[in-house]
Enzyme design. Structure first.
Site, short mmCIF file in Angstrom:
data_model
loop_
_atom_site.label_atom_id
_atom_site.label_comp_id
_atom_site.label_asym_id
_atom_site.label_seq_id
_atom_site.Cartn_x
_atom_site.Cartn_y
_atom_site.Cartn_z
N SER A 130 36.58 35.14 36.78
CA SER A 130 35.08 35.42 36.32
C SER A 130 35.61 36.84 35.63
CB SER A 130 34.33 36.03 37.52
OG SER A 130 34.90 37.21 38.27
N LYS A 131 34.43 37.26 34.87
CA LYS A 131 34.65 38.68 34.05
C LYS A 131 35.59 39.48 34.68
CE LYS A 131 32.60 38.49 30.48
NZ LYS A 131 33.46 37.92 29.61
N ARG A 132 35.58 39.77 35.93
CA ARG A 132 36.38 40.57 36.76
C ARG A 132 38.07 40.46 36.26
NH1 ARG A 132 37.88 40.61 41.77
NH2 ARG A 132 37.15 38.33 42.29
N GLY A 181 38.93 39.75 33.55
CA GLY A 181 39.12 39.93 32.16
C GLY A 181 38.41 38.91 31.50
#
Ligand code: GLU
Length: 504
Positions: free
Chosen positions: A257-259, A261
């Site tokens: 996920s965005k977490r 990168g």
């Protein structure tokens, strides 16, 4: 199951509801590779029947991602083909006709249950701690009742009749045999009240019409596959070979996920990754050639790819590995190509990561070509061109006073080093790397400093950085006049600074 040798027809069938993430594009990549390997066809089909979630930017990003990665398609939007159109919203009639055919053959039925009734049903089931599922009430509605509901403007859907018992199985090319008990499934919608098909119905009709031999898709679709098998049975057609590829997890084993990168191919493009490196990296997400080889050209991947070697366990996305791989690809590029890739990043406005706006555009190509050998080895990302080379283009640099002293140097010693360096800089001829090195080494001896001590403040004075390309090549490229000015400027900064450098 062994990898196909006869030509496959494979499709990438994204729903334009969001920017396609890496895992999604990876299935396109596997399709493309398999099509090229077997001399088959790679089809792109846009699955846009969920009109409420349609997103034009997402559709644009899908094509941009494919273009960027060089995943050219043989049939699809913009290309045409024998099964045009390749956009589901333009094929609505086929789906409606098939749904009607399924109603007529008794495999499906009209349902007038309203969303409110479905909601109430779910609430009751929740309260009774039962799994939420449609209870098949529409099976008992007469044609007349349905007609009345239609007249009254109620939403009418078409649902597939799922047998109450028995099971369906299929052989997944990655995971082997998978069986589902039918009692777990409820009668599901195949045609929505807006006369648009659900994904389940539409993709099956299209895959069949388009002669798709292998459905390569993420394994989040495995749980839907029994529904798909039932639709095939009801239509009296054979299912394709299913190839469900594993999920991609971050290094912490959590879903990517965005977490972690960037999550889309285009973000990697914008961050300065090369398409070839990302291609190489992505093919290793869930597949391996069977030995330790990691760096492979497209041709090698096309040659070595095989469905048998797709993993059934999740792939781990290691962004450090991607960066390393990108560095390898950059190092393997010739300087002319590297320059062509770096320029768009360096020529952007400063606010977007380009060189200072005071540097004239277009950037001097000959000058840049002269600089590239100095930094080529060190670059890992195309975006790093700006920060690695900015001082070559800047009129001046303003190092921080505390950065100027080298190891075990105080202010006084640093000042002496810079003053002597400025003096020598004015008279060194020719202003070439070898000459500079010889003279500055001699200077160090003369003023009784270690070469490293003398060179350190000069490096910072000239580049504004403590870490920079080889000093004398750098000085030669920057030129005598600018070097003298920078060393004098550093001296001024040092003298006007009140900060005592920390003992290093
Ligand atoms: N439209 C579906 C998606 O976007 C396709 C799934 C499939 O490949 O069958 O994921």
């Amino acid at each position: 199951m062994t990898s196909p040798t006869s030509p496959v027809r494979v499709r990438y069938a994204p729903s334009p509801t969001g920017i396609p993430h890496i895992g999604n594009i990876r299935t396109a990549l596997f399709c493309w590779v398999l099509a090229r390997q077997t001399n088959g066809q790679f089809i792109v089909r846009i699955e846009d029947t969920d009109r409420s979630r349609y997103d034009a930017d997402a559709e644009k990003a899908i094509f941009e991602s494919l273009d960027w990665l060089g995943l050219d398609w043989d049939e699809g939007p913009g290309k045409g083909g024998p099964h045009s159109p390749y956009v589901q919203s333009e094929r609505q009639e086929t789906y409606v006709a098939a749904a009607m055919q399924l109603v007529e053959s008794g495999h499906a039925y009209f349902d007038d249950t309203t969303p409110e009734q479905l909601h109430a049903l779910r609430e009751r089931q929740r309260a009774a701690k039962q799994p939420p599922r449609y209870d098949g009430r529409g099976r008992h509605r007469s044609p007349q009742e349905i007609e009345e509901s239609r007249q009254a403007g109620l939403p009418i859907t078409v649902r597939l009749k799922v047998p109450d018992h028995g099971s369906v199985s299929f052989i997944d090319a990655v995971r082997g045999k998978i069986t589902f008990e039918l009692r777990e499934l409820d009668d599901f919608v195949i045609l929505k009240s807006d006369q648009m098909p659900t994904y389940h119905l539409a993709h099956i009709l299209d895959d069949h019409a388009m002669g798709v031999t292998h459905v390569i898709r993420g394994d989040e679709w495995i749980s839907s596959t029994p529904r798909h098998l039932l639709i095939h049975q009801a239509l009296g057609i054979d299912p394709p070979t299913y190839v469900h590829v594993p999920l991609i997890l971050g290094k912490d084993k959590a879903k990517l996920s965005k977490r972690h990168g960037a999550t889309s191919a285009l973000e990697y493009r914008d961050q300065g990754f090369l398409a070839d490196a990302v291609f190489n990296f992505m093919c290793l997400l869930g597949w391996s050639p069977g030995d330790d080889t990691e760096i492979m050209t497209r041709e090698q991947i096309v040659e070595r790819f095989s469905i048998d070697r797709i993993n059934d366990s999740p792939a781990i996305f290691d962004s450090e590995k991607l960066e390393w791989l990108n560095g390898v690809y950059i190092r393997n590029m010739d300087e002319q190509s590297l320059m062509a890739r770096l320029l768009p990043f360096m020529e952007r406005p400063e606010a977007e990561g380009g060189l200072s706006d005071t540097v004239e555009r277009p950037i001097d190509r000959d000058y840049l070509m002269r600089l590239l050998p100095l930094v080529h080895e060190r670059l890992k990302l195309l975006t790093e061109g700006t920060e690695t080379l900015d001082f070559f283009f800047a009129d001046n640099v303003s190092p921080a006073a505390e950065d100027l002293p080298g190891r075990k140097m105080d202010m006084e010693m640093t000042g002496r080093a810079l003053a002597a360096a400025a003096e020598l800089c004015r008279v060194t001829t020719p202003f070439e790397p070898e000459q500079l090195e010889a003279e500055y080494r001699a200077l160090a001896e003369k003023i009784e400093m270690k070469p490293g001590q003398l060179f350190s403040p000069i490096r910072v004075a000239i580049t504004g950085k403590t870490f920079a390309p080889p000093l004398f090549d750098t000085m030669a490229a920057i030129g005598q006049e600018r070097c003298v000015a920078r060393i004098e400027n550093a001296l001024k900064i040092l003298r006007s600074s009140t900060v005592a450098p920390a003992e290093q």
